[in-house]
Design a protein around this motif. Sequence first.
Motif, short mmCIF file in Angstrom:
data_model
loop_
_atom_site.label_atom_id
_atom_site.label_comp_id
_atom_site.label_asym_id
_atom_site.label_seq_id
_atom_site.Cartn_x
_atom_site.Cartn_y
_atom_site.Cartn_z
N ALA B 13 -76.79 45.93 55.64
CA ALA B 13 -76.79 47.14 54.83
C ALA B 13 -75.54 47.10 53.95
O ALA B 13 -74.43 46.98 54.45
CB ALA B 13 -76.78 48.36 55.73
N MET B 16 -72.54 51.36 50.10
CA MET B 16 -72.65 51.84 48.72
C MET B 16 -71.50 52.75 48.31
O MET B 16 -71.41 53.13 47.15
CB MET B 16 -73.97 52.60 48.56
N THR B 17 -70.65 53.11 49.24
CA THR B 17 -69.62 54.12 48.95
C THR B 17 -68.75 53.78 47.73
O THR B 17 -68.64 54.61 46.83
CB THR B 17 -68.77 54.37 50.19
N TYR B 19 -69.35 51.91 45.25
CA TYR B 19 -70.22 51.91 44.08
C TYR B 19 -70.46 53.35 43.59
O TYR B 19 -70.29 53.67 42.41
CB TYR B 19 -71.52 51.22 44.51
N VAL B 20 -70.79 54.19 44.55
CA VAL B 20 -71.02 55.60 44.22
C VAL B 20 -69.74 56.23 43.69
O VAL B 20 -69.77 57.01 42.72
CB VAL B 20 -71.55 56.36 45.44
N ILE B 23 -69.33 55.26 40.06
CA ILE B 23 -70.33 55.91 39.21
C ILE B 23 -70.01 57.39 39.04
O ILE B 23 -70.15 57.95 37.95
CB ILE B 23 -71.74 55.68 39.79
#
Lengths: 175, 196
Positions: B13, B16-17, B19-20, B23
Amino acid sequence: MASVEQADGGSEQRGRKKNKWQKRKRLGFHIDMTPYVDVIMLLLTFFIMTSTLNQPQVMQINLPKGDENTTVKVDMGNVVFIRISEKGNIGLSKGKSDGTEEQPIKVNYDQLRQYLEGWGTQNKDMIMILKFHRKAKYDTMISILDEINRAAIEKRYSFSKMEEPDLRVLEAIGG
Amino acid sequence: MPAVKKRRRSAQAIDMTPYVDVIMLILTFFILTAQFKAELAEDIQVKLPNSGNDTTRLPERNVMTLVINKFGDIFADVDNIKVREDVLGDPIGLAAFHPDSTTQPGWNNPANLNDKGEMKRPIVAFDDREKFKKLLIDFRLSSKSNVGKDLRIVVKGDKEADIGAVQDLMDILKETKNTRFAFVTDLEIDESKENK
């Protein structure tokens, strides 16, 4: 006795609670971030698309205050005439101290700036008089004001109405 | 073969932290810098001329915009709704004046004004020069009493507009003691104009 038991019971309870809490912490969980990211990406795309990047700028103009009737006397030797014909041709001519003016020359934007810079450094009191034909395009006017702003000279110019003699001067350079 | 199976099972997995986070930063930036176009800009379309020298930005508030389109019509507008209602009697009204009596006003045909061919805002036409002059003065007075600030005047002319209309407008501005104003231009990127 009873109090001891109670105390024991209390510690046991606390102990149990602690264990439970620890257990929960160890459990750990996973949030699926995908929908969240999807929405954020949509928002991001929207704002990128709608944002206006080239914001217009402005060219500041200060008109002289005062009545239409007040006339200012200037030495013709300091005056430079810039006339713009209907076709957008630029006629540039320099005034002479005796009230007449030199033969007009046809210039393009680049030459206009060079001439103005040359004359402006020679004569610090130079005044530019702009005469536009009413049918000339606004784009030409902005370009000429832009060249004057760009030239490294004192920006002393005024707008004047185009009259019959001016039209004849323009005819001399091809209208 | 068992080795392959094992590798397959350990699907990773991706965290995503970060990345978020990035963004969200970009999103915040765009939200904060976003400026929505004024209603007027959509209604009357003009092609702005280019200029390369001035770096002054268009003021954002308390602006009186005078738009000159290629038909020689002058549209007067202020960004404050209260002022518009006060002076024009219509909160979304748009004042229009055609200085040159020898030509027809372009707003008679809405297709002249923008690509859509329809106006969202009703035009309040002025046929008298003196009344139009009074309107400009009223705009300023109303702005002073409603907002408490003086209006800044910007002139937005179409590239193809006749200088005659611009000169008429400048005369009107001068007669109404508005001697400070600004021409709105687009920043010139290439120098191709020089070789015209």
